[in-house]
Scaffold this motif. Structure first.
Motif, PDB file in Angstrom:
ATOM      1  N   PRO A 295       0.836  -1.205   0.000  1.00  9.95           N
ATOM      2  CA  PRO A 295       0.000   0.000   0.000  1.00  9.95           C
ATOM      3  C   PRO A 295       0.866   1.249   0.000  1.00  9.95           C
ATOM      4  N   ALA A 296       0.257   2.389  -0.230  1.00 11.84           N
ATOM      5  CA  ALA A 296       1.001   3.636  -0.404  1.00 11.84           C
ATOM      6  C   ALA A 296       1.750   4.061   0.844  1.00 11.84           C
ATOM      7  N   TRP A 297       1.372   3.567   2.015  1.00 10.54           N
ATOM      8  CA  TRP A 297       2.048   3.941   3.260  1.00 10.54           C
ATOM      9  C   TRP A 297       3.147   2.950   3.648  1.00 10.54           C
ATOM     10  N   VAL A 298       3.532   2.108   2.697  1.00 12.79           N
ATOM     11  CA  VAL A 298       4.615   1.146   2.898  1.00 12.79           C
ATOM     12  C   VAL A 298       5.617   1.263   1.758  1.00 12.79           C
ATOM     13  N   ARG A 299       6.890   1.123   2.075  1.00 10.27           N
ATOM     14  CA  ARG A 299       7.934   1.017   1.063  1.00 10.27           C
ATOM     15  C   ARG A 299       8.753  -0.244   1.334  1.00 10.27           C
ATOM     16  N   ILE A 300       9.155  -0.887   0.245  1.00  8.59           N
ATOM     17  CA  ILE A 300       9.969  -2.097   0.311  1.00  8.59           C
ATOM     18  C   ILE A 300      11.321  -1.824  -0.342  1.00  8.59           C
ATOM     19  N   GLN A 301      12.391  -2.228   0.317  1.00  9.83           N
ATOM     20  CA  GLN A 301      13.707  -2.236  -0.309  1.00  9.83           C
ATOM     21  C   GLN A 301      14.283  -3.646  -0.206  1.00  9.83           C
ATOM     22  N   ILE A 302      15.054  -4.029  -1.218  1.00 16.13           N
ATOM     23  CA  ILE A 302      15.758  -5.306  -1.197  1.00 16.13           C
ATOM     24  C   ILE A 302      17.236  -5.002  -0.973  1.00 16.13           C
ATOM     25  N   LEU A 303      17.814  -5.601   0.078  1.00 16.47           N
ATOM     26  CA  LEU A 303      19.165  -5.261   0.498  1.00 16.47           C
ATOM     27  C   LEU A 303      20.127  -6.435   0.315  1.00 16.47           C
ATOM     28  N   ASP A 304      21.370  -6.098   0.036  1.00 11.26           N
ATOM     29  CA  ASP A 304      22.444  -7.092   0.000  1.00 11.26           C
ATOM     30  C   ASP A 304      22.563  -7.742   1.382  1.00 11.26           C
ATOM     31  N   THR A 305      22.654  -9.062   1.425  1.00 12.63           N
ATOM     32  CA  THR A 305      22.640  -9.763   2.712  1.00 12.63           C
ATOM     33  C   THR A 305      23.914  -9.542   3.520  1.00 12.63           C
ATOM     34  N   ASN A 306      24.996  -9.129   2.884  1.00 15.03           N
ATOM     35  CA  ASN A 306      26.241  -8.859   3.601  1.00 15.03           C
ATOM     36  C   ASN A 306      26.371  -7.401   4.011  1.00 15.03           C
ATOM     37  N   THR A 307      26.120  -6.509   3.065  1.00 15.66           N
ATOM     38  CA  THR A 307      26.364  -5.078   3.300  1.00 15.66           C
ATOM     39  C   THR A 307      25.129  -4.306   3.727  1.00 15.66           C
ATOM     40  N   LEU A 308      23.943  -4.885   3.510  1.00 20.92           N
ATOM     41  CA  LEU A 308      22.660  -4.214   3.750  1.00 20.92           C
ATOM     42  C   LEU A 308      22.515  -2.946   2.910  1.00 20.92           C
ATOM     43  N   LYS A 309      23.145  -2.942   1.754  1.00 15.49           N
ATOM     44  CA  LYS A 309      22.978  -1.851   0.795  1.00 15.49           C
ATOM     45  C   LYS A 309      21.874  -2.222  -0.191  1.00 15.49           C
ATOM     46  N   PRO A 310      21.108  -1.234  -0.681  1.00  9.51           N
ATOM     47  CA  PRO A 310      20.014  -1.530  -1.624  1.00  9.51           C
ATOM     48  C   PRO A 310      20.520  -2.186  -2.908  1.00  9.51           C
ATOM     49  N   LEU A 311      19.727  -3.121  -3.403  1.00  6.92           N
ATOM     50  CA  LEU A 311      20.031  -3.834  -4.631  1.00  6.92           C
ATOM     51  C   LEU A 311      19.110  -3.367  -5.757  1.00  6.92           C
ATOM     52  N   GLY A 314      15.604  -7.190  -9.737  1.00  2.47           N
ATOM     53  CA  GLY A 314      16.057  -8.456 -10.278  1.00  2.47           C
ATOM     54  C   GLY A 314      17.097  -9.163  -9.442  1.00  2.47           C
ATOM     55  N   LYS A 315      17.652  -8.481  -8.435  1.00  2.00           N
ATOM     56  CA  LYS A 315      18.667  -9.089  -7.576  1.00  2.00           C
ATOM     57  C   LYS A 315      18.017  -9.511  -6.256  1.00  2.00           C
ATOM     58  N   PRO A 316      18.128 -10.782  -5.889  1.00  2.08           N
ATOM     59  CA  PRO A 316      17.524 -11.228  -4.637  1.00  2.08           C
ATOM     60  C   PRO A 316      18.298 -10.735  -3.426  1.00  2.08           C
ATOM     61  N   GLY A 317      17.569 -10.447  -2.354  1.00  2.00           N
ATOM     62  CA  GLY A 317      18.207  -9.990  -1.133  1.00  2.00           C
ATOM     63  C   GLY A 317      17.238  -9.954   0.027  1.00  2.00           C
ATOM     64  N   LEU A 318      17.639  -9.292   1.089  1.00  2.00           N
ATOM     65  CA  LEU A 318      16.878  -9.218   2.321  1.00  2.00           C
ATOM     66  C   LEU A 318      15.839  -8.100   2.221  1.00  2.00           C
ATOM     67  N   VAL A 340      12.717 -10.447  -4.029  1.00  2.00           N
ATOM     68  CA  VAL A 340      13.272  -9.843  -5.240  1.00  2.00           C
ATOM     69  C   VAL A 340      12.205  -8.927  -5.830  1.00  2.00           C
ATOM     70  N   GLN A 341      12.615  -7.768  -6.321  1.00  2.00           N
ATOM     71  CA  GLN A 341      11.690  -6.794  -6.879  1.00  2.00           C
ATOM     72  C   GLN A 341      11.812  -6.725  -8.386  1.00  2.00           C
ATOM     73  N   ASN A 342      10.717  -6.296  -9.023  1.00  2.00           N
ATOM     74  CA  ASN A 342      10.774  -5.864 -10.414  1.00  2.00           C
ATOM     75  C   ASN A 342       9.900  -4.625 -10.543  1.00  2.00           C
ATOM     76  N   SER A 343       9.602  -4.222 -11.743  1.00  2.00           N
ATOM     77  CA  SER A 343       8.860  -2.972 -11.944  1.00  2.00           C
ATOM     78  C   SER A 343       7.408  -3.055 -11.484  1.00  2.00           C
ATOM     79  N   THR A 344       6.887  -4.272 -11.272  1.00  2.00           N
ATOM     80  CA  THR A 344       5.481  -4.418 -10.885  1.00  2.00           C
ATOM     81  C   THR A 344       5.282  -4.643  -9.394  1.00  2.00           C
ATOM     82  N   GLY A 345       6.304  -5.089  -8.677  1.00  2.00           N
ATOM     83  CA  GLY A 345       6.151  -5.397  -7.264  1.00  2.00           C
ATOM     84  C   GLY A 345       7.301  -6.257  -6.781  1.00  2.00           C
ATOM     85  N   PHE A 346       7.026  -7.131  -5.803  1.00  2.00           N
ATOM     86  CA  PHE A 346       8.084  -8.001  -5.284  1.00  2.00           C
ATOM     87  C   PHE A 346       7.555  -9.406  -5.050  1.00  2.00           C
TER      88      PHE A 346
END
Length: 373
Positions: A295-311, A314-318, A340-346
Motif C-alpha cells: 500500500p502507499a504507506w509502505v515502502r519495500i527495499q531489497i538489500l544485500d545480505t552482507n552489506t545491507l545496501k540496496p540492490l 532483479g537481484k535477490p536480497g533481504l 526480489v523486486q521488479n517494476s510491478t512489485g516483489f
C-alpha cells in the motif's frame, strides 16, 4: 516540538485516507518522505531502545533527510527489547509471534489503540482481495480474535469478516480445533445455491483441511468468482509443501483458477500487509501480475545480505520494510525474509538461511550492544 501520539496517529490516518485507493506509490512519494521523517522524529524521542540503536549508527532526525536512511530495526529487536513509544498498561493489547524458533523469546508488538492498524488493514484488503464487490461469504480457517487475542492474524481474520463478510460468513476454528463438518456444509451450500465464497486461512490450515477432504474423498466445484486467500506460514510446522503443489491441490479440490488464488505478506511485527495483485489485475482487465504490491504507506527495499545496501531490481536480497502504520514501535524494520523486486512489485523467496544472514546478524549484535546500558 515533537508530536503527541494522538497527533502522530491523526497524521498517519490522514495519509492512509488520502492514498487508500491508489495503486501507485509514485503519487505519494513526497508525502511519504515527509510523514516518515516526522514519524522517525517521534519514535527517536519516545522509543528509548530505538533511540540508542539509532545513535549508535550516528543517525538522528537532524541528520536523516530521506526515508531510506532511517535506521532499520532488526526484527529480533521485537524479541529482545520493549519497543513502544507509549507507556505500556496492563490492559494493553499485544500481538506475539508463535515462538516456534525460540519459545523463550517471542516477538511482542504493543497496540494501545487499533485505529491506524484497522485502517491500514481495511483499504488494501478491499483493493486487492475484493476488487469486484463490497461483501461476500468468508469462510475463516484460522482462530478468531476472541479465541486468540494475542495473534495479529486472528485479528486480521476477524476484521475481514467484520468489514467484508456477509451474514453467512463464519470462522470455523476454535479452541477445540477445526470444524471440518461445518466447512464442508458451508462449501456444499455455496455449491448448491451457486454463490461465491472466499476461503481465508494460513497455509498450514489448508494442509489440515486438504488432508481431511482427501480422506473423505470430497471435492467441490465452487461457483464463479470464488477465491482462495492463503495468508502463508509453515514456520515451525511438522511438514511443508511447495506453493506450486499446494495450488495444484487447491485447484483440484475447489475448482479455483490461478487468478483467484492470492497470498499476502504480513507478520506480528508490522501493521500493514502486502498482497498478490492478480485479482486486482483480473477484475480491472489488465495483464495479470503475480507479484506482491505494498500500500502507499509502505515502502519495500531489497538489500544485500552482507552489506545491507540496496540492490537493483532483479537481484535477490533481504527485505527491508518501511511502514507508516507502525507508529508505536519502529517504522523501519529489517526482516529475515528474502525477496526480489521488479517494476510491478516483489516476490517472496523464503526465510534467510545460514551464510546469507551475515548482515542481519551484525545488525542484531549492534542493536544489543547499543542497549546494554
Amino acid at each position: 516540538m515533537t508530536e503527541t501520539s494522538t497527533e502522530i496517529q491523526n497524521k498517519i490516518l490522514a495519509f492512509i485516507n488520502r492514498y487508500s485507493d491508489t495503486n501507485s506509490t509514485f503519487q505519494s512519494n513526497s508525502d511519504f518522505n515527509e510523514a516518515a521523517l516526522t514519524l522517525f522524529n517521534y519514535q527517536f524521542q519516545n522509543n528509548l531502545p530505538f533511540r540508542k540503536y539509532a545513535q549508535s549508527k550516528r543517525k538522528s532526525p537532524l541528520l536523516v533527510k530521506k526515508w531510506e536512511d532511517i535506521p532499520l530495526m532488526p526484527i529480533q529487536g521485537y524479541k529482545q527489547l520493549t519497543l513502544s513509544t507509549t507507556p505500556i498498561t496492563k490492559d494493553e493489547s499485544v500481538f506475539m509471534s508463535s515462538g516456534t524458533t525460540d519459545p523463550t523469546h517471542r516477538s511482542r508488538n504493543y497496540h494501545p489503540v487499533f485505529n491506524v492498524w484497522d485502517a491500514s488493514m481495511k483499504y488494501p484488503f478491499k483493493q486487492y482481495v475484493l476488487p469486484d464487490r463490497s461483501k461476500m461469504t468468508i469462510l475463516g480457517l484460522f482462530p478468531s480474535a476472541i479465541t486468540n487475542s494475542n495473534s495479529s492474524l486472528s485479528r486480521y481474520v476477524s476484521k475481514a469478516i467484520d468489514y467484508f463478510g456477509d451474514s453467512k460468513s463464519h470462522v470455523f476454528v476454535n479452541e477445540n480445533g477445526m470444524d471440518y463438518q461445518g466447512i464442508v456444509s458451508a462449501l456444499n451450500e455455496a455449491q448448491t445455491h451457486r454463490y461465491p465464497v472466499m476461503l481465508l486461512g494460513a497455509s498450514f490450515s489448508y494442509v489440515h483441511l486438504l488432508d481431511y477432504l482427501k480422506e473423505n474423498n470430497l471435492t467441490f466445484k465452487l461457483p464463479k468468482d470464488s477465491r482462495l486467500f492463503d495468508t502463508g506460514g509453515f514456520k515451525g510446522q511438522s511438514r511443508s509443501i511447495s506453493p506450486e503443489k499446494l495450488f495444484q491441490t487447491f485447484q483440484d479440490t475447489f475448482n479455483i483458477d490461478r487468478a483467484h488464488y492470492i497470498n499476502m505478506y504480513g507478520m506480528t511485527e508490522i501493521c500493514s500487509q502486502c498482497y498478490d495483485q492478480n485479482l486486482f489485475d483480473f477484475y480491472h482487465q489488465v495483464p495479470i501480475n503475480y507479484t506482491k504490491k505494498a500500500p502507499a504507506w509502505v515502502r519495500i527495499q531489497i538489500l544485500d545480505t552482507n552489506t545491507l545496501k540496496p540492490l537493483p531490481n532483479g537481484k535477490p536480497g533481504l527485505i527491508a520494510y518501511y511502514d507508516l502504520s507502525n507508529w508505536n514501535s519502529c517504522l523501519a524494520i529489517l526482516t529475515e525474509d528474502m525477496g526480489v523486486q521488479n517494476s510491478t512489485g516483489f516476490r517472496l523467496l523464503g526465510r534467510i538461511q545460514g551464510a546469507e544472514a551475515k548482515g542481519c546478524s551484525i545488525a542484531v549484535d549492534q542493536l544489543l550492544q547499543a542497549n546494554q546500558n
